[in-house]
Design a protein around this motif. Structure first.
Motif, PDB file in Angstrom:
ATOM      1  N   ALA A 166      23.430   2.660  57.409  1.00 51.43           N
ATOM      2  CA  ALA A 166      23.678   1.650  55.972  1.00 51.43           C
ATOM      3  C   ALA A 166      24.218   1.000  56.723  1.00 51.43           C
ATOM      4  N   LEU A 167      23.911  -0.617  55.561  1.00 52.83           N
ATOM      5  CA  LEU A 167      24.337  -1.822  55.954  1.00 52.83           C
ATOM      6  C   LEU A 167      25.205  -2.710  54.613  1.00 52.83           C
ATOM      7  N   PHE A 168      26.478  -2.278  54.560  1.00 51.03           N
ATOM      8  CA  PHE A 168      27.721  -3.319  53.393  1.00 51.03           C
ATOM      9  C   PHE A 168      27.964  -4.317  53.140  1.00 51.03           C
ATOM     10  N   LEU A 216      16.800   4.273  52.216  1.00 49.63           N
ATOM     11  CA  LEU A 216      15.908   3.342  51.795  1.00 49.63           C
ATOM     12  C   LEU A 216      16.575   2.223  52.681  1.00 49.63           C
ATOM     13  N   ASP A 217      15.639   1.284  52.887  1.00 55.57           N
ATOM     14  CA  ASP A 217      15.544   0.274  54.019  1.00 55.57           C
ATOM     15  C   ASP A 217      16.835  -0.934  53.627  1.00 55.57           C
ATOM     16  N   GLY A 218      17.170  -1.994  54.425  1.00 58.12           N
ATOM     17  CA  GLY A 218      17.974  -2.918  53.554  1.00 58.12           C
ATOM     18  C   GLY A 218      19.827  -2.466  53.492  1.00 58.12           C
ATOM     19  N   ALA A 219      19.664  -3.718  52.788  1.00 58.86           N
ATOM     20  CA  ALA A 219      21.634  -3.679  53.123  1.00 58.86           C
ATOM     21  C   ALA A 219      21.851  -3.357  51.015  1.00 58.86           C
ATOM     22  N   PHE A 220      22.827  -3.049  51.144  1.00 56.42           N
ATOM     23  CA  PHE A 220      24.010  -3.162  49.865  1.00 56.42           C
ATOM     24  C   PHE A 220      24.700  -4.489  50.201  1.00 56.42           C
ATOM     25  N   GLY A 239      22.861  -2.290  72.821  1.00 54.61           N
ATOM     26  CA  GLY A 239      22.516  -1.310  72.151  1.00 54.61           C
ATOM     27  C   GLY A 239      22.266  -0.985  70.798  1.00 54.61           C
ATOM     28  N   LEU A 240      22.268  -1.270  70.230  1.00 52.04           N
ATOM     29  CA  LEU A 240      22.485  -2.032  68.887  1.00 52.04           C
ATOM     30  C   LEU A 240      21.143  -3.289  68.472  1.00 52.04           C
ATOM     31  N   GLY A 241      20.555  -3.122  67.516  1.00 51.25           N
ATOM     32  CA  GLY A 241      19.517  -3.584  67.482  1.00 51.25           C
ATOM     33  C   GLY A 241      19.281  -4.423  65.759  1.00 51.25           C
ATOM     34  N   ALA A 242      18.471  -4.402  65.068  1.00 48.02           N
ATOM     35  CA  ALA A 242      18.474  -5.962  63.609  1.00 48.02           C
ATOM     36  C   ALA A 242      19.564  -5.420  62.892  1.00 48.02           C
ATOM     37  N   ARG A 243      20.158  -4.028  62.891  1.00 51.81           N
ATOM     38  CA  ARG A 243      20.712  -3.831  61.261  1.00 51.81           C
ATOM     39  C   ARG A 243      22.302  -4.950  61.407  1.00 51.81           C
ATOM     40  N   HIS A 244      22.562  -4.239  62.571  1.00 48.64           N
ATOM     41  CA  HIS A 244      23.771  -4.990  63.815  1.00 48.64           C
ATOM     42  C   HIS A 244      24.041  -7.031  63.680  1.00 48.64           C
ATOM     43  N   MET A 245      22.734  -6.766  63.501  1.00 49.85           N
ATOM     44  CA  MET A 245      22.793  -7.981  64.295  1.00 49.85           C
ATOM     45  C   MET A 245      22.546  -8.561  63.224  1.00 49.85           C
ATOM     46  N   ALA A 246      21.909  -8.454  61.959  1.00 48.29           N
ATOM     47  CA  ALA A 246      22.078  -8.831  60.672  1.00 48.29           C
ATOM     48  C   ALA A 246      23.442  -8.751  60.071  1.00 48.29           C
ATOM     49  N   GLY A 247      24.488  -7.444  59.897  1.00 48.64           N
ATOM     50  CA  GLY A 247      25.133  -7.180  59.813  1.00 48.64           C
ATOM     51  C   GLY A 247      26.119  -8.528  60.189  1.00 48.64           C
ATOM     52  N   LEU A 298      26.626   1.362  59.307  1.00 45.87           N
ATOM     53  CA  LEU A 298      26.834   2.712  59.820  1.00 45.87           C
ATOM     54  C   LEU A 298      25.478   2.942  60.180  1.00 45.87           C
ATOM     55  N   SER A 299      26.110   3.108  61.920  1.00 41.52           N
ATOM     56  CA  SER A 299      25.127   3.174  62.706  1.00 41.52           C
ATOM     57  C   SER A 299      24.042   4.852  62.556  1.00 41.52           C
ATOM     58  N   GLU A 300      23.397   4.692  62.442  1.00 44.48           N
ATOM     59  CA  GLU A 300      22.006   5.637  62.577  1.00 44.48           C
ATOM     60  C   GLU A 300      21.970   6.279  63.760  1.00 44.48           C
ATOM     61  N   SER A 301      22.278   5.589  65.337  1.00 44.10           N
ATOM     62  CA  SER A 301      21.539   5.510  66.286  1.00 44.10           C
ATOM     63  C   SER A 301      23.162   6.421  67.152  1.00 44.10           C
ATOM     64  N   ASP A 302      23.749   5.619  66.801  1.00 46.31           N
ATOM     65  CA  ASP A 302      25.072   6.472  67.536  1.00 46.31           C
ATOM     66  C   ASP A 302      26.384   6.359  66.436  1.00 46.31           C
ATOM     67  N   TYR A 346      19.060  -2.906  48.245  1.00 46.15           N
ATOM     68  CA  TYR A 346      17.506  -3.018  49.507  1.00 46.15           C
ATOM     69  C   TYR A 346      17.736  -4.681  50.060  1.00 46.15           C
ATOM     70  N   ARG A 347      18.371  -4.717  49.678  1.00 48.46           N
ATOM     71  CA  ARG A 347      18.495  -6.609  50.144  1.00 48.46           C
ATOM     72  C   ARG A 347      18.377  -6.498  52.270  1.00 48.46           C
ATOM     73  N   TYR A 348      16.883  -7.857  52.040  1.00 46.59           N
ATOM     74  CA  TYR A 348      16.806  -8.457  53.418  1.00 46.59           C
ATOM     75  C   TYR A 348      17.749  -8.846  53.951  1.00 46.59           C
ATOM     76  N   LEU A 349      18.500  -9.298  54.711  1.00 46.73           N
ATOM     77  CA  LEU A 349      19.485 -10.281  55.002  1.00 46.73           C
ATOM     78  C   LEU A 349      18.962 -11.124  55.729  1.00 46.73           C
ATOM     79  N   GLU A 350      19.310 -12.316  55.628  1.00 44.85           N
ATOM     80  CA  GLU A 350      18.331 -14.060  56.085  1.00 44.85           C
ATOM     81  C   GLU A 350      18.516 -14.622  56.764  1.00 44.85           C
TER      82      GLU A 350
HETATM   83  N1  LIG Z   1      18.033  -7.907  58.195  1.00 43.89           N
HETATM   84  C1  LIG Z   1      17.900  -6.823  58.341  1.00 43.89           C
HETATM   85  N2  LIG Z   1      18.293  -6.825  56.395  1.00 43.89           N
HETATM   86  C2  LIG Z   1      18.917  -5.632  55.777  1.00 43.89           C
HETATM   87  N3  LIG Z   1      18.626  -4.442  57.154  1.00 43.89           N
HETATM   88  C3  LIG Z   1      17.576  -4.375  58.289  1.00 43.89           C
HETATM   89  C4  LIG Z   1      17.745  -5.748  58.729  1.00 43.89           C
HETATM   90  N4  LIG Z   1      16.807  -5.600  59.691  1.00 43.89           N
HETATM   91  C5  LIG Z   1      17.391  -4.266  59.966  1.00 43.89           C
HETATM   92  N5  LIG Z   1      17.681  -3.569  58.853  1.00 43.89           N
HETATM   93  C6  LIG Z   1      17.768  -2.009  58.273  1.00 43.89           C
HETATM   94  O1  LIG Z   1      18.533  -1.576  59.464  1.00 43.89           O
HETATM   95  C7  LIG Z   1      17.253  -0.194  59.697  1.00 43.89           C
HETATM   96  C8  LIG Z   1      17.364  -0.750  61.148  1.00 43.89           C
HETATM   97  O2  LIG Z   1      17.519  -1.184  62.292  1.00 43.89           O
HETATM   98  P1  LIG Z   1      17.216  -0.953  63.530  1.00 43.89           P
HETATM   99  O3  LIG Z   1      17.322   0.130  64.157  1.00 43.89           O
HETATM  100  O4  LIG Z   1      16.812  -2.720  64.713  1.00 43.89           O
HETATM  101  O5  LIG Z   1      19.001  -1.686  63.707  1.00 43.89           O
HETATM  102  P2  LIG Z   1      20.795  -1.186  64.174  1.00 43.89           P
HETATM  103  O6  LIG Z   1      21.464  -2.020  64.892  1.00 43.89           O
HETATM  104  O7  LIG Z   1      19.646  -0.398  66.000  1.00 43.89           O
HETATM  105  O8  LIG Z   1      20.612  -0.111  63.397  1.00 43.89           O
HETATM  106  P3  LIG Z   1      21.302   2.001  64.081  1.00 43.89           P
HETATM  107  O9  LIG Z   1      22.248   2.134  65.188  1.00 43.89           O
HETATM  108  O10 LIG Z   1      20.993   1.899  62.727  1.00 43.89           O
HETATM  109  O11 LIG Z   1      19.559   2.237  64.711  1.00 43.89           O
HETATM  110  C9  LIG Z   1      15.798  -0.962  59.419  1.00 43.89           C
HETATM  111  O12 LIG Z   1      15.347   0.269  59.216  1.00 43.89           O
HETATM  112  C10 LIG Z   1      16.948  -1.275  58.125  1.00 43.89           C
HETATM  113  O13 LIG Z   1      16.488  -1.245  56.957  1.00 43.89           O
END
Ligand SMILES: Nc1ncnc2c1ncn2[C@@H]1O[C@H](COP(=O)(O)OP(=O)(O)OP(=O)(O)O)[C@@H](O)[C@H]1O
Ligand SMILES: [Mn+2]
Length: 277
Positions: free
Chosen positions: A156-158, A200-204, A231-239, A253-257, A216-220
Motif C-alpha cells: 500500500a502507498l499513502f 487495488l492499484d495506486g496510492a491513497f 530490490g524495491l520498485g515503482a511503488r517506492h520510487m513513486a512514494g 507498505l511493501s508487498e515484497s518484503d 487509486y491515484r497513479y503518481l507522476e
Molecule cells: N507511480 C505509481 N503511483 C501509484 N502506485 C504505483 C505507482 N507505481 C506502482 N504503483 C503500485 O505499486 C504496485 C507494485 O509495484 P512494484 O512492484 O513496482 O513496486 P515495489 O516498490 O516493488 O513495491 P512492493 O515491494 O510492494 O512490490 C503496483 O501494482 C501499483 O499498484
C-alpha cells in the motif's frame, strides 16, 4: 581491584544530557532530587522522553508511537532534544531505556551526529500533516502489514499532506470511492475501508488534517535523484519521489518484503517491521 561499577562508569562519564525514556515516577524523582543538590560541577540536562508526561517532567519530549526499534526511539528522543535546543551536534548523550518490556534496563551512550540525526522527529513534528495523522496512517500500514489482506501479503502507498499539489502530480486509475465523503484516518470504520481498498492499484491521498481525499491515484512525480533501497520498485520510487516534488510525507507498505517505510523530502526516514509491533 576495580569493580564492575568502575569499569562501566565510562559509559556515563561527561555526558551533556541524560534522556530518560518512559521512566517510572520514582526513578525520575531520583534524578530531579539530585539536581537541587551539588551545583559545583556542570550538570547534564535531564530530559524525559515518553508517550505522555506522567511524571510532570520539564523538559519533556512526546513519543508519537512506541518505536519498538530502540535505535529509532533514541533517534526520536535525541532529535526532539535537539529541536528544543537541549543538545547539539557533537554532544554526548546517555539514554536510559527499556529494551525488554517493563522498567529501564539499558544504558546507551551516543554521540549526536548524522547516524543518530536522521530526521525521524521532523517526520512527525515538522510535516505539513498533523503528527497524529502521520501516526494514524503509520498504524494502518503496520496493521495491514501484520495481517495482510485475507492472509496474503499486501502492499500500500499513502501520501499524507499537501494534498492539492499531490493531486496535481497524479492521475486517477479508477473512480474515487472517497469523492463525496468526508472521512478521516483514525476512525476505525475508515481504517477498515483503507485496508479493503489497498488490494487495488495506486496510492491513497490524505490531507494535512487526515481527510481521505482519494484512492487509486497513479503518481507522476519527477523522480530525479531519489534513492530507494535496492530490490524495491515503482511503488517506492513513486512514494519517495512525490515527497521530493511536494511537501507530502509518503508511507509505504511493501508487498515484497513486508516492511513499512516513511519518506520525506525524497529521503527514506523510517523503516518499521510490522511483525515487531
Ligand atoms: N507511480 C505509481 N503511483 C501509484 N502506485 C504505483 C505507482 N507505481 C506502482 N504503483 C503500485 O505499486 C504496485 C507494485 O509495484 P512494484 O512492484 O513496482 O513496486 P515495489 O516498490 O516493488 O513495491 P512492493 O515491494 O510492494 O512490490 C503496483 O501494482 C501499483 O499498484
Ligand atoms: Mn515489487
Amino acid at each position: 581491584m576495580a569493580s564492575l561499577t568502575d569499569h562501566l562508569a565510562e559509559l556515563v562519564e561527561d555526558a551533556d544530557a541524560v534522556l530518560l525514556f518512559s521512566p517510572t515516577a520514582s526513578f525520575h524523582d531520583r534524578f530531579v532530587a539530585d539536581e537541587t543538590g551539588d551545583r559545583s560541577e556542570e550538570r547534564a540536562e535531564i530530559v524525559v522522553v515518553a508517550p505522555a508526561n506522567d511524571v510532570d517532567a520539564d523538559p519533556f519530549v512526546e513519543l508519537p508511537i512506541p518505536f519498538r526499534d530502540v535505535r529509532d526511539r533514541i533517534r526520536f528522543g535525541v532529535e526532539g532534544a535537539m529541536e528544543a535546543d537541549l543538545v547539539t551536534e557533537g554532544d554526548e548523550v546517555v539514554c536510559v531505556v527499556s529494551v525488554f518490556e517493563g522498567e529501564s534496563d539499558a544504558v546507551i551512550r551516543v554521540t549526536v551526529d548524522e547516524t543518530v540525526h536522521t530526521g525521524i522527529y521532523d517526520l512527525f513534528v515538522e510535516s505539513r500533516a498533523d503528527p497524529s495523522v502521520i501516526r494514524d496512517v503509520l498504524e494502518v500500514a503496520i496493521e495491514l502489514g501484520k495481517k495482510g489482506q485475507k492472509g496474503k501479503p499486501v502492499g500500500a502507498l499513502f501520501v499524507v499532506g499537501d494534498a492539492g499539489k499531490v493531486m496535481n502530480k497524479s492521475r486517477s486509475l479508477s473512480y474515487n470511492p472517497f469523492e463525496k465523503s468526508h472521512v478521516h484516518v483514525g476512525d476505525p470504520i475508515v481504517n477498515v475501508m483503507l485496508k479493503e481498498f489497498s488490494r487495488l492499484d495506486g496510492a491513497f491521498v490524505i490531507s494535512d488534517s487526515g481527510k481521505i481525499v482519494s484512492a487509486y491515484r497513479y503518481l507522476e512525480p519527477a523522480a530525479e535523484g531519489v534513492d530507494i533501497p535496492k530490490g524495491l520498485g515503482a511503488r517506492h520510487m513513486a512514494g519517495g519521489a512525490i515527497t521530493q516534488d511536494t511537501n507530502a510525507t509518503a508511507i509505504v507498505l511493501s508487498e515484497s518484503d513486508g516492511l513499512v517505510r516513511a519518506f520525506k523530502g525524497g529521503r527514506l526516514v523510517l523503516e518499521i517491521d510490522p511483525e515487531e509491533y
